[in-house]
Design a protein around this motif. Structure first.
Motif, mmCIF file in Angstrom:
data_model
loop_
_atom_site.group_PDB
_atom_site.id
_atom_site.type_symbol
_atom_site.label_atom_id
_atom_site.label_comp_id
_atom_site.label_asym_id
_atom_site.label_seq_id
_atom_site.Cartn_x
_atom_site.Cartn_y
_atom_site.Cartn_z
ATOM 1 N N ASN A 1 0.567 -134.885 -47.340
ATOM 2 C CA ASN A 1 0.197 -133.546 -47.809
ATOM 3 C C ASN A 1 1.133 -132.481 -47.189
ATOM 4 O O ASN A 1 0.791 -132.186 -45.952
ATOM 5 C CB ASN A 1 -1.106 -133.138 -47.848
ATOM 6 N N ALA B 1 -6.789 -135.255 -48.824
ATOM 7 C CA ALA B 1 -5.912 -135.905 -49.774
ATOM 8 C C ALA B 1 -6.506 -137.080 -50.108
ATOM 9 O O ALA B 1 -6.859 -137.715 -49.500
ATOM 10 C CB ALA B 1 -4.407 -135.688 -49.094
ATOM 11 N N GLN C 1 -2.946 -133.123 -38.571
ATOM 12 C CA GLN C 1 -2.370 -132.829 -39.785
ATOM 13 C C GLN C 1 -1.099 -132.262 -39.587
ATOM 14 O O GLN C 1 -0.304 -132.094 -40.780
ATOM 15 C CB GLN C 1 -3.404 -131.646 -40.587
ATOM 16 N N HIS D 1 -3.122 -125.091 -55.257
ATOM 17 C CA HIS D 1 -2.001 -124.913 -54.018
ATOM 18 C C HIS D 1 -1.903 -123.418 -53.832
ATOM 19 O O HIS D 1 -2.203 -122.885 -52.931
ATOM 20 C CB HIS D 1 -0.965 -125.737 -53.977
ATOM 21 N N SER E 1 -3.647 -133.684 -53.453
ATOM 22 C CA SER E 1 -4.250 -132.518 -52.578
ATOM 23 C C SER E 1 -5.142 -131.618 -53.316
ATOM 24 O O SER E 1 -5.038 -131.630 -54.602
ATOM 25 C CB SER E 1 -3.514 -132.114 -51.643
#
Lengths: 216, 216
Positions: free
Chosen positions: A55, A62, A46, B106, A71
């Motif tokens: 992302n 995602a 990642q 987020h 995401s």
């Protein structure tokens, strides 16, 4: 107009947030391609520049779908719900929808983020104790919340988004050896859900990136 | 039928999650009563048996409304959106709704939970460094995500749920002395939002439980 492409899911077999989305895709019968992102190997795939373009938060899942990349697992599930509404993953009644989102956020904001891989790596030596503390605190509250909402599943007798959060979180609890005996409602619902095909085919033990020794 | 009661918000002036809900209530013009829950005083009033009946997770906010009690700020805001739709706090277009929820989650799942009071108390001596690390990581990603979504505000030119998350998170960043110069888009949107009355009257410096020395 571009040809309709299959959604592409960036997923890690063991990620509980990825599993939530895999269940949603399975329940709704949405065909998709899967791109494994190994959170451990090579220092964490990642963290590659390539994945940062997918992302920037460097987390899974995602989903590339309908020309955008989303995401955050619950945002993805809500998007699927609005664009592929059947079968529904939210109740019809606004109060029950509110309760369903409360339970989902309870797990997705209240439990999972404080016991995820990155936090535990930062905690270091005491990571088992840390994870157990936060899962236990969250499950104590969840067990009480479910007394007001649960039927056969988390909210009544239909599978909802809250169930998609519950099963992967119980799997995390198992990994961290959390004693589940104080949570009979959570345990009962988890067992009932694990009987369903969508929860089985999306299971961490049956993914393309599941290591052979963890397959069942 | 019972008389319609005003919603009752359990709130702490400094809680960023409470602030999100206060902004939503203000934008939608919903009158409500406020019950302060001081997270510090008396070892934390959220830990009392009385409050555990309100929210077993012992966190704020919680909103008693329409005969139920909801916790989790985004679940509360989504409930308000479905039952008191004007003015809307989600865009009309499904893809933009997806992006709005992605940005909201987020912050609400990716940043706030790992820098909240309880976690930092557990982290101990290194809490400033810890909070700065997780806010910085989250803002680096948020700044990039906003390049695809932002207009005057987080998603286009209308105030949405994502903006209700952004402003309180920037206030947390300020408290932890995070350098905001690498985040011009976040800073610009934050400044624009702070001009709006709903963000001002809901501000931590203007709550019934704000200590006199922190009032403006």
């Amino acid at each position: 107009m571009a040809a309709v492409e299959k959604p592409l899911l960036f997923s890690y077999f063991r990620s509980s947030c990825s599993w939530r989305v895999r269940i949603a895709l399975a329940l709704k019968g949405i065909e998709y391609d899967l791109r494994p992102v190994n959170l451990i190997q090579d220092g964490g795939q990642q963290r590659t520049d390539e994945y940062k373009h997918v992302n920037p938060m460097q987390q899974v899942p995602a989903l590339r779908i309908d020309g955008v990349t989303l995401s955050q697992s619950l945002a993805i599930i809500e998007y699927l719900e609005e664009t592929r509404p059947l079968p529904p993953l939210l109740p019809g009644d606004p109060l029950k929808r509110g309760q369903c989102r409360m339970l989902s956020d309870h797990i997705a904001s209240g439990i999972q983020p404080v016991q995820n891989l990155d936090v535990l790596q930062r905690v270091g030596d005491k990571k088992l104790e840390w994870a157990q503390h936060y899962i236990t605190r969250g499950f104590q509250a969840l067990e009480l919340l479910l007394q007001d909402t649960a039927g056969h599943y988390c909210v009544g007798d239909e599978v909802t988004m809250a169930d998609l959060c519950l099963v992967p979180q119980v799997a995390n609890a198992d990994r961290f050896h959390v004693d589940m005996t104080p949570y009979p409602t959570i345990s009962r619902i988890n067992q009932a859900l694990l009987q369903l095909e969508a929860f089985q085919i999306s299971h961490p033990s049956r993914q393309p990136d599941t290591p052979p020794e963890l397959r069942v």
